[in-house]
Design an enzyme around this catalytic site. Structure first.
Site, PDB file in Angstrom:
ATOM      1  CD  GLU A  93      -3.103  -0.921   2.134  1.00  0.00           C
ATOM      2  OE1 GLU A  93      -4.273  -0.980   1.751  1.00  0.00           O
ATOM      3  OE2 GLU A  93      -2.802  -0.757   3.333  1.00  0.00           O
ATOM      4  CB  CYS A 106       3.437   7.372   3.209  1.00  0.00           C
ATOM      5  SG  CYS A 106       3.953   6.150   4.409  1.00  0.00           S
ATOM      6  CB  CYS A 113       7.266  -5.418   8.313  1.00  0.00           C
ATOM      7  SG  CYS A 113       8.653  -4.718   9.249  1.00  0.00           S
ATOM      8  CB  CYS A 117       6.088  -3.292  15.775  1.00  0.00           C
ATOM      9  SG  CYS A 117       7.778  -2.898  15.300  1.00  0.00           S
ATOM     10  CB  CYS A 120       2.911  -2.230  13.280  1.00  0.00           C
ATOM     11  SG  CYS A 120       3.049  -1.895  11.524  1.00  0.00           S
ATOM     12  N   GLY A 169       7.262  -2.112   5.892  1.00  0.00           N
ATOM     13  CA  GLY A 169       8.623  -2.639   5.855  1.00  0.00           C
ATOM     14  C   GLY A 169       9.642  -1.828   6.636  1.00  0.00           C
ATOM     15  CD  GLU A 170      13.810  -0.928   9.754  1.00  0.00           C
ATOM     16  OE1 GLU A 170      12.965  -0.508  10.557  1.00  0.00           O
ATOM     17  OE2 GLU A 170      14.697  -0.192   9.284  1.00  0.00           O
ATOM     18  CB  SER A 201      10.451   6.070   9.812  1.00  0.00           C
ATOM     19  OG  SER A 201      10.147   5.503  11.053  1.00  0.00           O
ATOM     20  CB  SER A 223       9.852   3.536  15.312  1.00  0.00           C
ATOM     21  OG  SER A 223       9.366   3.987  14.082  1.00  0.00           O
ATOM     22  CG  LEU A 224      12.734   5.882  21.667  1.00  0.00           C
ATOM     23  CD1 LEU A 224      13.932   4.967  21.477  1.00  0.00           C
ATOM     24  CD2 LEU A 224      13.187   7.245  22.197  1.00  0.00           C
ATOM     25  CG  HIS A 225       7.172   3.417  19.100  1.00  0.00           C
ATOM     26  ND1 HIS A 225       6.873   4.677  18.640  1.00  0.00           N
ATOM     27  CD2 HIS A 225       7.178   2.621  17.994  1.00  0.00           C
ATOM     28  CE1 HIS A 225       6.707   4.638  17.329  1.00  0.00           C
ATOM     29  NE2 HIS A 225       6.894   3.417  16.908  1.00  0.00           N
ATOM     30  CG  ASN A 302      -3.598   5.855  13.718  1.00  0.00           C
ATOM     31  OD1 ASN A 302      -4.329   6.733  14.159  1.00  0.00           O
ATOM     32  ND2 ASN A 302      -2.464   6.125  13.101  1.00  0.00           N
ATOM     33  CB  CYS A 345       1.088   5.880  11.465  1.00  0.00           C
ATOM     34  SG  CYS A 345       1.598   7.478  10.968  1.00  0.00           S
TER      35      CYS A 345
HETATM   36  N1  SAH Z   1       9.019   0.404   9.592  1.00  0.00           N
HETATM   37  C1  SAH Z   1       9.433   1.708   9.847  1.00  0.00           C
HETATM   38  C2  SAH Z   1       8.641   2.746   9.097  1.00  0.00           C
HETATM   39  C3  SAH Z   1       7.153   2.560   8.909  1.00  0.00           C
HETATM   40  S1  SAH Z   1       6.029   2.811  10.175  1.00  0.00           S
HETATM   41  C4  SAH Z   1       9.349   2.003  11.317  1.00  0.00           C
HETATM   42  O1  SAH Z   1       8.786   1.221  12.036  1.00  0.00           O
HETATM   43  O2  SAH Z   1       9.902   3.016  11.728  1.00  0.00           O
HETATM   44  C5  SAH Z   1       5.808   4.553  10.441  1.00  0.00           C
HETATM   45  C6  SAH Z   1       5.480   4.864  11.915  1.00  0.00           C
HETATM   46  O3  SAH Z   1       4.158   4.445  12.284  1.00  0.00           O
HETATM   47  C7  SAH Z   1       6.430   4.152  12.855  1.00  0.00           C
HETATM   48  O4  SAH Z   1       6.884   5.019  13.841  1.00  0.00           O
HETATM   49  C8  SAH Z   1       5.541   3.084  13.436  1.00  0.00           C
HETATM   50  O5  SAH Z   1       6.023   2.617  14.649  1.00  0.00           O
HETATM   51  C9  SAH Z   1       4.223   3.789  13.544  1.00  0.00           C
HETATM   52  N2  SAH Z   1       3.086   2.889  13.757  1.00  0.00           N
HETATM   53  C10 SAH Z   1       3.030   1.554  13.571  1.00  0.00           C
HETATM   54  N3  SAH Z   1       1.808   1.082  13.907  1.00  0.00           N
HETATM   55  C11 SAH Z   1       1.073   2.145  14.311  1.00  0.00           C
HETATM   56  C12 SAH Z   1      -0.273   2.302  14.753  1.00  0.00           C
HETATM   57  N4  SAH Z   1      -1.112   1.285  14.830  1.00  0.00           N
HETATM   58  N5  SAH Z   1      -0.693   3.550  15.068  1.00  0.00           N
HETATM   59  C13 SAH Z   1       0.133   4.617  14.936  1.00  0.00           C
HETATM   60  N6  SAH Z   1       1.401   4.522  14.514  1.00  0.00           N
HETATM   61  C14 SAH Z   1       1.880   3.305  14.195  1.00  0.00           C
HETATM   62 FE1  SF4 Z   2       7.642  -3.114  10.531  1.00  0.00          FE
HETATM   63 FE2  SF4 Z   2       7.636  -0.484  11.126  1.00  0.00          FE
HETATM   64 FE3  SF4 Z   2       5.414  -1.971  11.381  1.00  0.00          FE
HETATM   65 FE4  SF4 Z   2       7.427  -2.334  13.077  1.00  0.00          FE
HETATM   66  S1  SF4 Z   2       6.203  -0.454  12.844  1.00  0.00           S
HETATM   67  S2  SF4 Z   2       6.253  -3.954  12.060  1.00  0.00           S
HETATM   68  S3  SF4 Z   2       9.166  -2.020  11.737  1.00  0.00           S
HETATM   69  S4  SF4 Z   2       6.464  -1.519   9.485  1.00  0.00           S
END
Ligand code: SAH
Ligand code: SF4
Length: 355
Positions: A93, A106, A113, A117, A120, A169-170, A201, A223-225, A302, A345
């Site tokens: 997508e 984007c 991926c 996570c 995600c 993807g990463e 990212s 993506s620290l979180h 989200n 996201c």
């Molecule tokens: N894979 C890479 C880039 C894509 S994700 C990464 O993880 O950094 C882009 C951003 O959206 C990242 O910071 C990711 O952690 C965040 N993200 C993932 N799932 C999400 C969700 N359900 N709600 C909001 N942000 C999310």
């Molecule tokens: Fe992959 Fe980024 Fe989603 Fe983590 S947040 S599963 S690294 S796409």
């Protein structure tokens, strides 16, 4: 199956070598490059400054492919989402997020991926494969096709002004192709997106951060979180491999001697997990310890079907943001876009569960 060479997989130098190989002068490669990336042309027949003979040679041996659009949706806030398909039937997508007089595309770097996570949607889908250079560049070209932004605008006013490598993807796990693709996307004689308008990212593949940033020259987002390893490992399995300290050291190394290299830390707020004021304070100490010049991007979670997490409430998000801000770290809250079409996201997914 065709054994023709896909030209969008080639770097500028590789394209030139290819053209010389078929007995043409190297400046022809420059003309071809402009047709592909400045004008967005995919049909060799339209390349009017190339001879008939050369056009035929190109036709017989090469292809220029933009990914196929399977479906597209436009959200009530005008966010545009496409499901794209590649030659082998795999899909990703892509999302376009318009602002008033500009907008970000984007793009994805992998099908699925492997990072898994927990929050995600993409991560809940198995990793299938890396995208090729042409598949990464081709996504942006599809967006340009849709908005008619060919030839590349020469002034600063463009609908598609920015790129965020934040789709599926990463990117650092497909580094070679991502570097080549970003070099094509930012090349001045082609698509010409400025490197400062590209943000990549990563989930924190620490040993590759410095290399990735030096080879691309784009902006870094991490993506620290979480403010500590125990929380981060709970929600991001990759943290068992690369701990927060290792990521911080890589970020510090990248910033060494260059004050313009600001880093954005993305921080997803999950109710009851990482959103308290204690967590905000822990985060501040962490960044101060490594003396990083950084800002935060606070992301409200989200949700997606079956995710098992809840977004933090508005009040907690505001308090979190204020605490970081008071310590000197700007921490704007990212406005979710395209939620009604699952384009925000972490909501991207190319495979629907089989019923
Ligand atoms: N894979 C890479 C880039 C894509 S994700 C990464 O993880 O950094 C882009 C951003 O959206 C990242 O910071 C990711 O952690 C965040 N993200 C993932 N799932 C999400 C969700 N359900 N709600 C909001 N942000 C999310
Ligand atoms: Fe992959 Fe980024 Fe989603 Fe983590 S947040 S599963 S690294 S796409």
């Amino acid at each position: 199956m065709t054994d023709k060479i896909e030209l969008t997989n080639l770097s500028k130098q590789e394209l030139e070598a290819e053209i010389v190989k078929i007995g043409e002068k190297s400046f022809r490669a420059k003309q071809l490059w402009q047709w592909i990336y400045f004008r967005g042309v995919t049909n060799f027949e339209e390349m009017s400054n190339l001879s008939q003979v050369l056009r035929k040679k190109l036709q017989d041996n090469y292809t220029i492919t933009h990914p196929k659009i399977v479906t597209e949706q436009i959200s009530i806030d005008k966010t545009h989402k496409w499901l794209l398909e590649f030659q082998d039937g795999e899909r990703v997508e892509m999302v376009y997020i318009p602002e008033k007089d500009r907008g970000a595309v984007c793009i994805s770097t992998q099908v699925g991926c492997a990072m898994g996570c927990r929050f995600c949607h993409t991560g809940s889908q198995k990793f299938t494969r890396n995208l090729t250079v042409g598949e990464i560049v081709g996504q942006f070209m599809v967006a340009r096709d849709a908005y008619g932004e060919w030839p590349s605008p020469t002034d600063e006013v463009r609908y598609l002004s920015n790129i965020v490598v934040m789709g599926m993807g990463e990117p650092l796990n497909n580094l070679e192709n991502v570097v080549k693709a970003l070099n094509i996307l930012t090349d001045n004689e082609g698509i010409a997106i400025s490197r400062r308008r590209v943000t990549m990212s990563t989930s924190g593949i620490a040993p590759r951060i410095v290399e990735a940033m030096l080879k691309t020259g784009v902006r870094l987002a991490v993506s620290l979180h979480a403010p500590n390893n125990s929380i981060r490992s709970q929600i991001m399995p990759i943290n068992d491999k690369f701990k927060i300290e290792e990521i911080m050291r890589a970020c510090a190394e990248y910033q060494k001697g260059d004050h313009s290299r600001y880093i954005t830390f993305e921080y997803l707020l999950l109710k009851g997990i990482n959103d308290s004021l204690e967590h905000a304070k822990e985060l501040i100490s962490l960044l101060k310890k490594y003396r990083l010049r950084a800002l935060f991007n606070l992301i409200p979670f989200n949700p997606w079907p079956g995710c098992g997490f809840e977004p933090s409430d508005k009040k907690s998000i505001e308090a979190f943001s204020k605490t970081l801000d008071a310590a000197g770290f700007a921490a704007p809250v990212r406005v979710a876009r395209g939620q009604d079409i699952l384009a925000a996201c972490g909501q991207l997914k190319s495979k629907q569960p089989k019923s």
